[in-house]
Design a protein around this motif. Structure first.
Motif, PDB file in Angstrom:
ATOM      1  N   GLY A  23       0.743  -1.299  -0.077  1.00  0.00           N
ATOM      2  CA  GLY A  23      -0.081   0.031   0.138  1.00  0.00           C
ATOM      3  C   GLY A  23       1.046   0.722   0.043  1.00  0.00           C
ATOM      4  O   GLY A  23       1.885   0.903  -0.228  1.00  0.00           O
ATOM      5  N   ILE A  24       0.469   2.505   0.073  1.00  0.00           N
ATOM      6  CA  ILE A  24       0.541   3.322   0.630  1.00  0.00           C
ATOM      7  C   ILE A  24       1.133   3.759   1.576  1.00  0.00           C
ATOM      8  O   ILE A  24      -0.114   3.912   3.146  1.00  0.00           O
ATOM      9  CB  ILE A  24       0.659   4.982   0.013  1.00  0.00           C
ATOM     10  CG1 ILE A  24      -1.269   4.742  -0.465  1.00  0.00           C
ATOM     11  CG2 ILE A  24       0.445   4.121  -1.797  1.00  0.00           C
ATOM     12  CD1 ILE A  24      -1.465   6.671  -1.393  1.00  0.00           C
ATOM     13  N   THR A  25       1.918   4.611   2.089  1.00  0.00           N
ATOM     14  CA  THR A  25       2.328   5.038   3.684  1.00  0.00           C
ATOM     15  C   THR A  25       1.828   6.212   3.861  1.00  0.00           C
ATOM     16  O   THR A  25       0.821   7.131   3.207  1.00  0.00           O
ATOM     17  CB  THR A  25       3.935   5.818   3.870  1.00  0.00           C
ATOM     18  OG1 THR A  25       4.121   6.956   3.225  1.00  0.00           O
ATOM     19  CG2 THR A  25       4.999   4.718   3.134  1.00  0.00           C
ATOM     20  N   HIS A  26       1.460   6.518   4.952  1.00  0.00           N
ATOM     21  CA  HIS A  26       0.669   8.145   5.075  1.00  0.00           C
ATOM     22  C   HIS A  26       1.186   9.754   4.771  1.00  0.00           C
ATOM     23  O   HIS A  26       0.308  10.241   4.325  1.00  0.00           O
ATOM     24  CB  HIS A  26       1.014   8.510   7.500  1.00  0.00           C
ATOM     25  CG  HIS A  26      -0.504   7.487   7.793  1.00  0.00           C
ATOM     26  ND1 HIS A  26      -1.428   7.731   7.724  1.00  0.00           N
ATOM     27  CD2 HIS A  26       0.505   6.701   8.360  1.00  0.00           C
ATOM     28  CE1 HIS A  26      -2.219   6.443   8.506  1.00  0.00           C
ATOM     29  NE2 HIS A  26      -1.460   5.749   9.121  1.00  0.00           N
ATOM     30  N   HIS A  27       2.527   9.292   4.663  1.00  0.00           N
ATOM     31  CA  HIS A  27       2.717  10.733   4.031  1.00  0.00           C
ATOM     32  C   HIS A  27       2.729  10.534   2.177  1.00  0.00           C
ATOM     33  O   HIS A  27       2.471  11.781   2.077  1.00  0.00           O
ATOM     34  CB  HIS A  27       4.566  10.304   4.156  1.00  0.00           C
ATOM     35  CG  HIS A  27       5.695  11.231   3.588  1.00  0.00           C
ATOM     36  ND1 HIS A  27       5.630  12.477   4.026  1.00  0.00           N
ATOM     37  CD2 HIS A  27       6.107  11.612   2.146  1.00  0.00           C
ATOM     38  CE1 HIS A  27       6.549  13.046   2.669  1.00  0.00           C
ATOM     39  NE2 HIS A  27       6.325  13.016   2.115  1.00  0.00           N
ATOM     40  N   ALA A 114      11.274   0.384   9.599  1.00  0.00           N
ATOM     41  CA  ALA A 114      10.495   1.912  10.264  1.00  0.00           C
ATOM     42  C   ALA A 114      11.802   2.822  10.240  1.00  0.00           C
ATOM     43  O   ALA A 114      11.012   4.317   9.891  1.00  0.00           O
ATOM     44  CB  ALA A 114       9.926   1.517  11.064  1.00  0.00           C
ATOM     45  N   PRO A 115      12.972   2.948  11.855  1.00  0.00           N
ATOM     46  CA  PRO A 115      13.292   4.094  11.667  1.00  0.00           C
ATOM     47  C   PRO A 115      13.887   4.362  10.361  1.00  0.00           C
ATOM     48  O   PRO A 115      13.895   5.948  10.216  1.00  0.00           O
ATOM     49  CB  PRO A 115      13.807   3.719  12.754  1.00  0.00           C
ATOM     50  CG  PRO A 115      13.987   2.099  13.070  1.00  0.00           C
ATOM     51  CD  PRO A 115      13.002   2.251  11.756  1.00  0.00           C
ATOM     52  N   ALA A 116      13.970   4.036   9.355  1.00  0.00           N
ATOM     53  CA  ALA A 116      15.573   4.723   8.279  1.00  0.00           C
ATOM     54  C   ALA A 116      14.009   5.457   7.246  1.00  0.00           C
ATOM     55  O   ALA A 116      14.450   6.652   6.532  1.00  0.00           O
ATOM     56  CB  ALA A 116      15.557   3.257   7.274  1.00  0.00           C
ATOM     57  N   TYR A 117      13.163   4.800   7.488  1.00  0.00           N
ATOM     58  CA  TYR A 117      12.111   5.148   6.433  1.00  0.00           C
ATOM     59  C   TYR A 117      11.583   6.805   7.109  1.00  0.00           C
ATOM     60  O   TYR A 117      11.607   7.747   6.600  1.00  0.00           O
ATOM     61  CB  TYR A 117       9.928   4.279   6.269  1.00  0.00           C
ATOM     62  CG  TYR A 117       9.251   4.971   5.410  1.00  0.00           C
ATOM     63  CD1 TYR A 117       9.873   5.252   3.719  1.00  0.00           C
ATOM     64  CD2 TYR A 117       7.812   5.997   6.397  1.00  0.00           C
ATOM     65  CE1 TYR A 117       8.381   6.309   3.432  1.00  0.00           C
ATOM     66  CE2 TYR A 117       7.058   6.705   5.195  1.00  0.00           C
ATOM     67  CZ  TYR A 117       7.412   6.483   4.102  1.00  0.00           C
ATOM     68  OH  TYR A 117       7.070   7.317   3.082  1.00  0.00           O
ATOM     69  N   ASP A 118      11.187   6.760   8.223  1.00  0.00           N
ATOM     70  CA  ASP A 118      11.185   7.947   9.562  1.00  0.00           C
ATOM     71  C   ASP A 118      11.728   8.892   9.039  1.00  0.00           C
ATOM     72  O   ASP A 118      12.137   9.760   8.986  1.00  0.00           O
ATOM     73  CB  ASP A 118      10.985   7.273  10.828  1.00  0.00           C
ATOM     74  CG  ASP A 118       9.586   6.669  11.439  1.00  0.00           C
ATOM     75  OD1 ASP A 118       9.100   6.498  10.393  1.00  0.00           O
ATOM     76  OD2 ASP A 118      10.013   6.387  12.729  1.00  0.00           O
ATOM     77  N   LEU A 119      13.585   8.905   8.971  1.00  0.00           N
ATOM     78  CA  LEU A 119      14.976   9.738   8.928  1.00  0.00           C
ATOM     79  C   LEU A 119      13.861  10.220   7.715  1.00  0.00           C
ATOM     80  O   LEU A 119      14.514  11.136   7.423  1.00  0.00           O
ATOM     81  CB  LEU A 119      15.943   9.029   9.361  1.00  0.00           C
ATOM     82  CG  LEU A 119      17.171   9.913   8.858  1.00  0.00           C
ATOM     83  CD1 LEU A 119      16.904  10.613   9.678  1.00  0.00           C
ATOM     84  CD2 LEU A 119      17.995   8.419   8.666  1.00  0.00           C
ATOM     85  N   LEU A 120      13.916   8.883   6.423  1.00  0.00           N
ATOM     86  CA  LEU A 120      13.698   9.603   5.081  1.00  0.00           C
ATOM     87  C   LEU A 120      12.963  10.887   4.871  1.00  0.00           C
ATOM     88  O   LEU A 120      13.128  11.619   4.068  1.00  0.00           O
ATOM     89  CB  LEU A 120      13.285   8.711   3.739  1.00  0.00           C
ATOM     90  CG  LEU A 120      12.773   8.965   3.186  1.00  0.00           C
ATOM     91  CD1 LEU A 120      14.049   8.650   2.035  1.00  0.00           C
ATOM     92  CD2 LEU A 120      12.328   7.866   1.734  1.00  0.00           C
ATOM     93  N   VAL A 121      11.517  10.069   5.487  1.00  0.00           N
ATOM     94  CA  VAL A 121      10.516  11.622   5.982  1.00  0.00           C
ATOM     95  C   VAL A 121      11.054  12.957   6.202  1.00  0.00           C
ATOM     96  O   VAL A 121      10.455  13.827   5.647  1.00  0.00           O
ATOM     97  CB  VAL A 121       9.018  10.449   6.429  1.00  0.00           C
ATOM     98  CG1 VAL A 121       8.026  11.560   6.505  1.00  0.00           C
ATOM     99  CG2 VAL A 121       8.163   9.477   5.364  1.00  0.00           C
ATOM    100  N   LYS A 122      11.558  12.736   7.776  1.00  0.00           N
ATOM    101  CA  LYS A 122      12.063  13.815   7.960  1.00  0.00           C
ATOM    102  C   LYS A 122      13.227  14.606   7.223  1.00  0.00           C
ATOM    103  O   LYS A 122      12.748  16.077   7.424  1.00  0.00           O
ATOM    104  CB  LYS A 122      12.247  13.616   9.870  1.00  0.00           C
ATOM    105  CG  LYS A 122      13.178  14.290   9.812  1.00  0.00           C
ATOM    106  CD  LYS A 122      13.541  14.042  11.155  1.00  0.00           C
ATOM    107  CE  LYS A 122      14.425  15.382  12.418  1.00  0.00           C
ATOM    108  NZ  LYS A 122      15.310  14.698  13.591  1.00  0.00           N
ATOM    109  N   ASN A 123      13.725  13.918   6.587  1.00  0.00           N
ATOM    110  CA  ASN A 123      14.457  14.451   6.007  1.00  0.00           C
ATOM    111  C   ASN A 123      14.040  14.958   4.199  1.00  0.00           C
ATOM    112  O   ASN A 123      15.096  15.242   3.322  1.00  0.00           O
ATOM    113  CB  ASN A 123      15.825  14.283   5.197  1.00  0.00           C
ATOM    114  CG  ASN A 123      16.940  14.171   7.021  1.00  0.00           C
ATOM    115  OD1 ASN A 123      16.407  15.027   8.166  1.00  0.00           O
ATOM    116  ND2 ASN A 123      17.281  12.578   7.377  1.00  0.00           N
ATOM    117  N   SER A 124      13.081  15.007   3.443  1.00  0.00           N
ATOM    118  CA  SER A 124      12.218  15.125   2.344  1.00  0.00           C
ATOM    119  C   SER A 124      12.035  16.476   2.575  1.00  0.00           C
ATOM    120  O   SER A 124      11.654  17.249   3.552  1.00  0.00           O
ATOM    121  CB  SER A 124      11.035  13.943   1.873  1.00  0.00           C
ATOM    122  OG  SER A 124      10.147  14.378   2.850  1.00  0.00           O
TER     123      SER A 124
END
Length: 124
Positions: A23-27, A114-124
Motif C-alpha cells: 500500500g501507500i504510506t501516510h506520508h 520503520a526508523p530509516a523510513y521515518d528519517l527519509l520522511v523527516k529529511n524530505s
C-alpha cells in the motif's frame, strides 16, 4: 509481521509466506490529498522491483505506484477500487492496494525499516 518501506513511499507487509500486502504510506496519502481513483494491477501479473504496478489519482495529482519487490500479484483490494478514499482514511489497513508473492526475499530485506523510513520522511 514485518513491514518495510520504499523511497517512493510504498509499504510492504509480510505476515506469512503466502503473500505480502502492499500500500501507500501516510506520508504519500498526505502529499497526494484526497484519493479519487486507483488503477490496480491485474491478478496474475508479474513485475520486477521498481516497475510501475498501478496509479493513484487524487484531487492534486496522479502518482505511479511502484512494485517494492519482484513477484506475482495474487490479489487486489476491490474495496479500494470501489472506495479510493480508503487510501486516505486507512492507508496502512483497509486501504491496502494488492498482495504479491515475493520472488526474492533478499529484495524485501533491502527495503527501509520503520526508523530509516521515518528519517527519509523527516529529511524530505
Amino acid at each position: 509481521m514485518t513491514t518495510m518501506y520504499t523511497n517512493d513511499h510504498e509499504w510492504i507487509n509480510i505476515e506469512d509466506h503466502e503473500a505480502a500486502t502492499v500500500g501507500i504510506t501516510h506520508h504519500a496519502q498526505d502529499a497526494l490529498g484526497d484519493v479519487v481513483f486507483v488503477d490496480l494491477p491485474a491478478v496474475g501479473s508479474t513485475f520486477k522491483k521498481g516497475d510501475v504496478a498501478g496509479v493513484v489519482e487524487s484531487v492534486k495529482a496522479a502518482a505511479d505506484l511502484y512494485m517494492p519487490v519482484s513477484g506475482d500479484v495474487v490479489e487486489v483490494n476491490e474495496a479500494l477500487r470501489a472506495d479510493p478514499s480508503l487510501a486516505n482514511t486507512d492507508p496502512l489497513g483497509n486501504g491496502w492496494f494488492f498482495k504479491v508473492h515475493v520472488a526474492d526475499m533478499a529484495e524485501f530485506e533491502q527495503l527501509l525499516d520503520a526508523p530509516a523510513y521515518d528519517l527519509l520522511v523527516k529529511n524530505s
